[in-house]
Design a protein around this motif. Sequence first.
Motif, PDB file in Angstrom:
ATOM      1  N   LEU A   1       0.810  -1.322   0.065  1.00 44.43           N
ATOM      2  CA  LEU A   1      -0.045  -0.055  -0.003  1.00 44.43           C
ATOM      3  C   LEU A   1       0.796   1.110  -0.093  1.00 44.43           C
ATOM      4  O   LEU A   1       0.444   2.324  -0.732  1.00 44.43           O
ATOM      5  CB  LEU A   1      -0.831  -0.033   1.382  1.00 44.43           C
TER       6      LEU A   1
ATOM      7  N   SER B   1       1.322   3.704  -3.241  1.00 44.77           N
ATOM      8  CA  SER B   1       0.916   5.031  -3.267  1.00 44.77           C
ATOM      9  C   SER B   1       2.026   6.101  -3.742  1.00 44.77           C
ATOM     10  O   SER B   1       1.935   6.881  -4.399  1.00 44.77           O
ATOM     11  CB  SER B   1       0.518   5.492  -1.760  1.00 44.77           C
TER      12      SER B   1
ATOM     13  N   TRP C   1       2.085   8.554  -7.395  1.00 45.77           N
ATOM     14  CA  TRP C   1       2.428   9.885  -6.961  1.00 45.77           C
ATOM     15  C   TRP C   1       3.500  10.427  -7.993  1.00 45.77           C
ATOM     16  O   TRP C   1       3.797  11.433  -8.294  1.00 45.77           O
ATOM     17  CB  TRP C   1       3.002  10.250  -5.469  1.00 45.77           C
TER      18      TRP C   1
END
Length: 448
Positions: free
Chosen positions: A184, A188, A192
């Motif tokens: 996770l 992420s 980004w």
Amino acid sequence: MSHTSPSSYLVWAILSSMLGIFLVYHLYSFDKFKCLKWNNGPYSGAFKRIMTYSYLLSVPLIMTYAIGFAVIKYKEGYISLELEGVIPTPYQLWSPLSRSAIFPLTLCFTFAWALEMVTHLEELCFWLFLVNAQGGQQDWFKSHYFKTWVVGTFIALLYMPLVTIFTRSDPLKNEAYTFLAGSLGSVSLTIWFMPILWTFPSFLNKLKSEGVDNNTVIRLTKFHELNTIRVLFRYLFTVPILILGIDGSRPHQHINENPFWTDLLTFIAAIGCIISSGITLIIFFPRSVETEIAARDASKERKRLRSQGSVLETRGTNIGTSISASDLPASYTHLRDSTFKPNHSLHDYSPESHHLSFHSDDKIALPDRDEYPLSEISSTAIRPNRKRGDDVELGGIGPPLSLTEANLSRHNLYSSVNPMVHSYTSPINMVYGGNNRSNASRLTFTRR
């Protein structure tokens, strides 16, 4: 872990070992392991040390995890069950020594993954700062992007090990929640990175319009291409692990109970992890083949001059008289009509003059054998011409370039490009920081 085949961990072990070998080879070719020293150059601050050692420590931790579980899996082998058929031996049936190694090996993988996230978070924050900062916003260490990286570093180094520690009572859940927590965070960060990849071509066009020298644009273009490939392999690493983590944390596992999908996702994750880590190594420690070849050629030339100087000095001492210029090597044919007296004028030569010394008795002193040391050659910087608004700042050859306060103000007035762009070599070489006055003397064009 116990439901995956031994071959899946064998793939991880082989690929991680190859990464370790590449790490040793690349660092030796880069600067012969000088980057591993605690005080490596004038800019070896806490930030550079943290970034260097955090990444380099993650590689042996991954190797320990992969090789350790590969040995255990092949040692425990397979078992035949009446309803399940032949499956890898469950961890409940492992020997006490193998069971005791589960938690330490998983913790090694957890710390390695946390350090990887620290590395990628720093790159993400740094490039968000550099792409969005204007010419006058020069201090990376006082920006909110740097503060975000500091907070994110503490979170990554705390929550990953804590998840592994609090779930260690059940090895299967321990592995599932470790995979879920790490994937996770990594997914992420990878998502980004997409805005940076999207805006980077326009950022390069902006640099060209601002008159940034071609070498800087080439370095940044190379970084952009490597980062694009790395982001792709980061997805190949994190998405399969995320799938295994989500499925393993559910009451009924569908993917983790299927040998084909388990091994396939594990193989894909191993390839993505190792290749992306190798690209990170290239980005953090970028080699300059041109500089390496020039330094190697300069070293050979210095050895040749040293050997010729030794031969001349020996011959002059044995003869005890002046040596005719006709006896000199071919490289000194311009001295054909002169004579040489080694014990008379050799020590009168001054290295600062960089030319031959002539005396009243027409005796000529040979240059000292260490006249052109490699340190002087490698430290000499070639400064390109730079466009500053409507004016052109001429370059040249000389010591590392420093911007004066006037030039820095003029740069900030005409350019919206952050000055750190000009000195960029890798995300861990921050040679530009502090206030404007101190920065004027710290913006340097480094060798690498």
